[in-house]
Design an enzyme around this catalytic site. Structure first.
Site, mmCIF file in Angstrom:
data_model
loop_
_atom_site.group_PDB
_atom_site.id
_atom_site.type_symbol
_atom_site.label_atom_id
_atom_site.label_comp_id
_atom_site.label_asym_id
_atom_site.label_seq_id
_atom_site.Cartn_x
_atom_site.Cartn_y
_atom_site.Cartn_z
ATOM 1 N N HIS A 465 0.828 -1.045 0.096
ATOM 2 C CA HIS A 465 -0.008 0.073 0.023
ATOM 3 C C HIS A 465 0.876 1.242 -0.091
ATOM 4 O O HIS A 465 0.692 2.251 -0.790
ATOM 5 C CB HIS A 465 -0.951 0.094 1.412
ATOM 6 N N GLU A 466 1.634 1.488 0.847
ATOM 7 C CA GLU A 466 2.477 2.625 0.909
ATOM 8 C C GLU A 466 3.492 2.908 -0.138
ATOM 9 O O GLU A 466 3.851 3.897 -0.963
ATOM 10 C CB GLU A 466 3.500 2.527 2.485
ATOM 11 N N HIS A 469 1.980 4.810 -2.665
ATOM 12 C CA HIS A 469 1.982 6.311 -2.526
ATOM 13 C C HIS A 469 3.368 6.609 -3.172
ATOM 14 O O HIS A 469 3.346 7.606 -3.863
ATOM 15 C CB HIS A 469 1.851 6.499 -1.079
ATOM 16 N N HIS A 472 3.122 6.838 -6.983
ATOM 17 C CA HIS A 472 2.569 7.993 -7.290
ATOM 18 C C HIS A 472 3.492 9.331 -7.280
ATOM 19 O O HIS A 472 3.621 10.182 -7.944
ATOM 20 C CB HIS A 472 1.371 8.294 -6.158
#
Length: 677
Positions: A465-466, A469, A472
């Protein structure tokens, strides 16, 4: 001005901050120098006598504040991941100064006039789409921030902002201190029955680091409860851990957060009224994709009854297994027992297949290579901000450098709870910055020297998940710094990271990294099949605890100024708010109770914790598209990069998503995923 390591751009690869030269005493002079520089730069814009143009207003505004930007990115990364008494004091001292500095820009009448004039003439302007969107965003944000208020109202607004900045900083520091103080000390090793040798060794190491001899220390995560509650057989120990977790900020003393919280709520509501909104939630959502708190409530309240019913059914199954009523501190243990009985899956037993280095290199990095063509090379000669933080250089498929990725995996007393991504340097064509540097922080217990780091299934998911980021932040390519990396709407920002979780159990990825740490044996396909079969298992609990927190956040922030002024009892308000939406089951506590709800009272997610499930609508819909379109292919990765990751915040995200998907996102995939049809 005093020269500091922030006064000029770094000459290290990709502009990596010169951490070897940075000292705590550099921050204050850098802040002062940076704020003075930016105020002068904005003054140079507003004193221009000619009519505003994009070139004489927007471009210098976007260029402004470079010293401050460099210093703040390093400081706030440090204050969250490796704080000390000096950084804590600095954060409290400068929080109101930063608030005043931001207000001096956002509330500047002359700057607002220039930007408003540009916006009014947009139809005849020869701008690129990104330039038009930049003017729109600045105009909207300044309007909502109060730039159109009269001088008296602006003065009052600035006072409120300064006080709130102090209070939110105090809330975070109180929480970190209380979390450390309430860690549970175990004196009898037998009380740790059920934990693996690695977990017991980690607890012993945590105690030694605190100077506690012949003991084991159970440190607390940010959320309610603890991952080890799923394994500990001693009910009294489980209850002690749960009680400690839920006691943060409410047991009196200097770190009690109740009065801090109540003042935050009152002042946010008062500020919203000053800005012309009925509540703080209305003020926040006005500039999010949700647009109104009613839209947020409509979604959350639609999901809550089904989630609560599912949780009650799960509770009945657990009580049948346990032969006794289930309390909150029992839920995780008996969940694993039922999971094992119904699906023959013991998630705790899977940890030897999830060795951290394998997960990182052969899982997380491998997936990024397959989908986006990226490769990663560790650069141990590049110094990060802490000895445990590792630096990797990231390369495109053609071998060109994309930036740096920093991973800080382990928990420590100086690090706040949870997991997150921070940018250190963000790409911008205007500023001549070609690449980005991003940091991922997690809170994995550190094993003894020489022992492997074995992750839980949840920790593996968190890393994927991290890293979403991080992707992104790395892949966004924009002209203006306002749009760099993850600078998007708050209720959209979780979407790309949630999509990246998909690859954790994707067959090609799982087969590449899930190998036994000692034997190299791959994870048995039968276990994988049973993991997939159990994906909706315990979703009633998971959805209920999340929705309880999201609705609690909304309850606090939908109060009007007069209503907020009448609330004096935090526990009573919380209990009533959860009862009203049917999420007051004692066995399923809210994921974050008010006094340790860092997301909403110090973490920038105020009136915005709904963002996770709001973004998950897009996530579930996008995952369905990937599956329909051939899954893990470079073509699919390129499309997702083009319409989501690569644009940063440079265009309307929902418009871009419609182009990516060919239609707006639908709710049905989320309902199916969470068993809420």
């Amino acid at each position: 001005m005093t020269t500091t390591p922030f006064s000029q751009p770094s000459t290290l690869p990709h502009g990596l901050p010169p951490f070897a030269d940075i000292r705590d005493e550099h921050f204050a002079p850098a802040f002062d120098e940076g704020m003075a520089e930016q105020r002068a730069e904005v003054a140079n814009i507003t004193r221009v006598r000619s009519m505003p143009t994009f070139e004489n207003t927007m471009e210098p505004l976007e260029r402004s504040g470079r010293i401050l930007d460099r210093a703040l990115h390093v400081f706030f990364n440090k204050s969250s991941s490796d704080s000390n008494d000096t950084t804590n004091a600095l954060e409290e001292e400068y929080a109101p100064k930063f608030a005043a500095h931001n207000d001096a820009i956002r509330l500047d009448s002359q700057l607002y006039w220039r930007i408003s004039t540009l916006w009014e003439g947009r139809e005849s302007a020869d701008w690129t789409p990104e330039q038009r969107y930049l003017v729109e965003r600045w105009h909207t944000e300044m309007t909502l921030a109060g730039a159109g208020l009269d001088d008296e109202a602006k003065t009052k607004l600035s006072e409120l902002n300064a006080r709130l900045s102090t209070l939110t900083t105090r809330f975070e520091k109180n929480l970190l201190a209380d979390t450390n103080e309430l860690a549970v000390v175990i004196r009898d090793r037998a009380e740790l029955d059920g934990l693996g040798d690695g977990e017991i060794a980690s607890a012993a190491g945590a105690a030694r680091e605190r100077g506690i001899e012949d003991a084991w220390l159970v440190t607390l995560p940010l959320f309610t409860g603890h991952p080890w509650l799923a394994s500990l057989t001693n009910r009294e120990v489980r209850e002690r851990i749960m009680t400690a977790s839920r006691s943060r900020g409410i047991h009196g003393g200097e770190h009690d957060n109740r009065e801090v919280l109540l003042e935050i709520v009152r002042l946010r509501a008062e500020r919203a009224e000053l800005l012309g909104f009925a509540s703080h939630a209305a003020a926040v959502t006005a500039d999010q994709t949700a647009k109104t708190p009613e839209a947020v409530a409509g979604m959350l309240e639609r999901l809550a009854p089904a989630a609560a019913r599912n949780a009650r059914a799960e509770q009945e199954a657990l009580e049948k297994q346990a032969g006794q009523p289930i309390a909150a501190h029992d839920w995780a243990l008996f969940t694993e027992k039922v999971r094992a009985a119904e699906y023959d899956v013991d998630t705790a037993a899977l940890r030897p297949w999830f060795e951290a280095e394998q997960v990182l290199r052969d899982g997380v990095f491998f997936a990024a290579g397959q989908v986006y063509g990226l490769t990663f090379e560790e650069r141990p000669e590049l110094q990060a901000y802490h000895p445990e933080a590792r630096v990797f250089e990231v390369f495109e498929e053609d071998g060109s450098a994309l930036g740096l990725y920093v991973l800080d995996l382990y928990t420590r007393d100086s690090k706040r709870g949870g997991a997150w991504m921070n940018p250190l340097i963000s790409q911008s064509e205007l500023l001549g910055i070609p690449t980005s540097i991003v940091v991922n922080n997690l809170n994995v217990p550190k094993p003894p020297a020489g022992s492997p780091t074995l992750l839980t299934l949840d920790e593996v998911n968190t890393l994927f998940h991290e890293f979403g980021h991080a992707l992104h932040g790395l892949l966004a390519h924009v002209t203006y710094p306002r749009f760099s990396g993850t600078n998007v709407y708050r209720d959209f920002v979780e979407f790309p990271s949630q999509v990246n979780e998909m690859w954790m159990l994707w067959p090609e990825v799982l087969a590449n990294y899930a190998k036994h740490v000692e034997t190299g044996e791959p994870l048995d396909q039968g276990i994988v099949d049973r993991l997939h079969a159990s994906e909706q298992f315990n979703e009633g609990f998971s959805t209920s605890e999340y929705l309880a927190a999201a609705l609690l956040d909304q309850a606090w922030h939908r109060l009007s100024a007069s209503e907020a002024a009448s609330v004096t009892d935090v526990a009573a308000f919380e209990a009533a708010a959860l009862a009203e939406v049917g999420l007051d089951n004692p066995a399923v506590p809210t994921r974050y109770s008010s006094t340790y709800f860092a997301h909403t009272f110090s973490g920038g997610y105020d009136a915005g914790y709904y963002s996770y499930i709001w973004s998950e609508v897009l996530d579930a819909d996008a995952v369905e598209w990937f599956r329909e379109s051939g899954g893990m292919t470079r073509a699919n990765g390129d499309r997702f990069r083009a319409f989501v990751l690569g644009i940063g915040g440079s265009r309307d995200p929902l418009e871009s998503y419609r182009e990516f998907r060919g239609r707006p996102a639908e709710l049905a995939p989320l309902l199916k995923r969470r068993g809420l049809e």
